[in-house]
Scaffold this motif. Structure first.
Motif, mmCIF file in Angstrom:
data_model
loop_
_atom_site.group_PDB
_atom_site.id
_atom_site.type_symbol
_atom_site.label_atom_id
_atom_site.label_comp_id
_atom_site.label_asym_id
_atom_site.label_seq_id
_atom_site.Cartn_x
_atom_site.Cartn_y
_atom_site.Cartn_z
ATOM 1 N N VAL A 52 0.833 -1.202 0.000
ATOM 2 C CA VAL A 52 0.000 0.000 0.000
ATOM 3 C C VAL A 52 0.871 1.257 0.000
ATOM 4 O O VAL A 52 0.599 2.206 -0.742
ATOM 5 N N LEU A 53 1.926 1.265 0.790
ATOM 6 C CA LEU A 53 2.832 2.420 0.812
ATOM 7 C C LEU A 53 3.521 2.594 -0.533
ATOM 8 O O LEU A 53 3.665 3.718 -1.027
ATOM 9 N N ASN A 54 3.926 1.486 -1.152
ATOM 10 C CA ASN A 54 4.525 1.533 -2.491
ATOM 11 C C ASN A 54 3.508 2.048 -3.511
ATOM 12 O O ASN A 54 3.821 2.884 -4.360
ATOM 13 N N ALA A 55 2.273 1.568 -3.409
ATOM 14 C CA ALA A 55 1.218 2.019 -4.312
ATOM 15 C C ALA A 55 0.966 3.517 -4.148
ATOM 16 O O ALA A 55 0.855 4.247 -5.137
ATOM 17 N N LYS A 56 0.902 3.980 -2.904
ATOM 18 C CA LYS A 56 0.683 5.419 -2.654
ATOM 19 C C LYS A 56 1.796 6.243 -3.269
ATOM 20 O O LYS A 56 1.554 7.298 -3.867
ATOM 21 N N ASN A 57 3.025 5.769 -3.140
ATOM 22 C CA ASN A 57 4.159 6.476 -3.734
ATOM 23 C C ASN A 57 4.018 6.541 -5.259
ATOM 24 O O ASN A 57 4.224 7.602 -5.865
ATOM 25 N N ASN A 58 3.653 5.440 -5.881
ATOM 26 C CA ASN A 58 3.478 5.411 -7.336
ATOM 27 C C ASN A 58 2.321 6.300 -7.788
ATOM 28 O O ASN A 58 2.415 6.962 -8.824
ATOM 29 N N ILE A 59 1.247 6.335 -7.007
ATOM 30 C CA ILE A 59 0.105 7.195 -7.325
ATOM 31 C C ILE A 59 0.538 8.660 -7.266
ATOM 32 O O ILE A 59 0.217 9.455 -8.144
ATOM 33 N N THR A 60 1.287 9.009 -6.223
ATOM 34 C CA THR A 60 1.775 10.384 -6.067
ATOM 35 C C THR A 60 2.718 10.762 -7.200
ATOM 36 O O THR A 60 2.602 11.850 -7.782
ATOM 37 N N LEU A 61 3.651 9.882 -7.534
ATOM 38 C CA LEU A 61 4.611 10.157 -8.612
ATOM 39 C C LEU A 61 3.916 10.399 -9.945
ATOM 40 O O LEU A 61 4.432 11.123 -10.798
ATOM 41 N N ASN A 62 2.745 9.782 -10.120
ATOM 42 C CA ASN A 62 2.011 9.910 -11.381
ATOM 43 C C ASN A 62 0.865 10.920 -11.310
ATOM 44 O O ASN A 62 0.067 10.998 -12.243
ATOM 45 N N ASP A 63 0.793 11.690 -10.227
ATOM 46 C CA ASP A 63 -0.268 12.691 -10.057
ATOM 47 C C ASP A 63 -1.653 12.121 -10.364
ATOM 48 O O ASP A 63 -2.470 12.759 -11.029
ATOM 49 N N ALA A 64 -1.900 10.919 -9.887
ATOM 50 C CA ALA A 64 -3.159 10.234 -10.172
ATOM 51 C C ALA A 64 -4.165 10.537 -9.059
ATOM 52 O O ALA A 64 -4.289 9.792 -8.097
ATOM 53 N N VAL A 65 -4.896 11.619 -9.223
ATOM 54 C CA VAL A 65 -5.788 12.080 -8.165
ATOM 55 C C VAL A 65 -7.070 11.255 -8.027
ATOM 56 O O VAL A 65 -7.725 11.313 -7.000
ATOM 57 N N ASN A 66 -7.428 10.482 -9.037
ATOM 58 C CA ASN A 66 -8.687 9.746 -8.957
ATOM 59 C C ASN A 66 -8.496 8.285 -8.541
ATOM 60 O O ASN A 66 -9.364 7.462 -8.785
ATOM 61 N N ILE A 67 -7.380 7.961 -7.893
ATOM 62 C CA ILE A 67 -7.150 6.600 -7.404
ATOM 63 C C ILE A 67 -7.116 6.632 -5.878
ATOM 64 O O ILE A 67 -6.302 7.324 -5.285
ATOM 65 N N GLU A 68 -8.007 5.867 -5.273
ATOM 66 C CA GLU A 68 -8.042 5.738 -3.814
ATOM 67 C C GLU A 68 -7.309 4.454 -3.434
ATOM 68 O O GLU A 68 -7.568 3.392 -4.003
ATOM 69 N N ILE A 69 -6.390 4.545 -2.480
ATOM 70 C CA ILE A 69 -5.640 3.383 -2.008
ATOM 71 C C ILE A 69 -6.214 2.953 -0.663
ATOM 72 O O ILE A 69 -6.405 3.783 0.230
ATOM 73 N N VAL A 70 -6.464 1.657 -0.503
ATOM 74 C CA VAL A 70 -7.044 1.129 0.724
ATOM 75 C C VAL A 70 -6.215 -0.055 1.201
ATOM 76 O O VAL A 70 -5.915 -0.959 0.420
#
Length: 153
Positions: A52-70
Motif C-alpha cells: 500500500v505504501l509503495n502504491a501510494k508512492n506510485n500514485i503520487t509520482l504519477n499525479d493520479a488524483v482519482n485513485i483511492e488506495i485502501v
C-alpha cells in the motif's frame, strides 16, 4: 507475464468512464493503467502495508488524483464496480473468488490473471455467476475476462 496478460485483457475491455477496483494491487500499476484507459473512479486494495505504501508512492509520482488506495482484507471491501482487476495466484483466488466476483456489478467484468496454465481449468468454476468472454496466455500464464451474469428478475 501475468501483468502483461492483465494489460492485454484490459485493452480489450471497455474501462473508459467506469468504476474500477484493483484487488491485491501491489504497486498499483494496474490501477494506474486503468486511469490511462479512462476509468473515472479507481480503488486499489491490498492487505500488505508495504504494498500500500509503495502504491501510494506510485500514485503520487504519477499525479493520479482519482485513485483511492485502501489497506484492507478483501472481505471488508464494500461496493460494486464496473470492472474488477484481480492479478492473484490460484490459492488466493480459490479462497476469495466469491468476494472478488461480488465486487462486480451485474453485467460488470472481472479480469483475472496470475494463473499458471496447469491451473487454468480450475478458474471458471470459481465464478459460477459469471461467463468467460475472453482469455489470454503468455508462456505458462493464463488470464480470463468474466462478465457477471445479470439477474433475470
Amino acid at each position: 507475464e501475468s501483468t502483461r496478460i492483465m494489460v492485454n485483457l484490459m485493452n480489450r475491455t471497455d474501462i473508459g468512464g467506469k468504476q474500477v477496483i484493483d484487488v491485491g494491487c501491489g504497486s498499483a500499476i494496474l490501477a494506474l493503467y486503468a486511469r490511462l484507459l479512462g476509468a473515472q473512479g479507481i480503488v486499489a486494495v491490498d492487505n500488505d502495508l508495504d504494498a500500500v505504501l509503495n502504491a501510494k508512492n506510485n500514485i503520487t509520482l504519477n499525479d493520479a488524483v482519482n485513485i483511492e488506495i485502501v489497506c484492507s482484507d478483501l472481505g471488508h471491501i464494500r461496493g460494486s464496480y464496473d470492472t474488477v482487476l484481480a492479478n492473484l495466484d490460484i490459492n488466493i483466488l480459490t479462497r476469495q473468488s466469491r468476494e472478488v466476483a461480488n465486487l462486480a456489478k451485474p453485467g460488470g467484468y472481472v479480469i483475472v490473471s496470475g494463473i499458471v496454465g496447469r491451473d487454468s481449468r480450475l478458474v471458471p468454476p470459481l465464478f459460477p455467476d459469471c461467463r468467460v468472454i475472453d482469455t489470454d496466455k503468455k508462456k505458462s500464464w493464463r488470464g480470463f475476462v468474466f462478465q457477471r451474469i445479470e439477474s433475470e428478475n
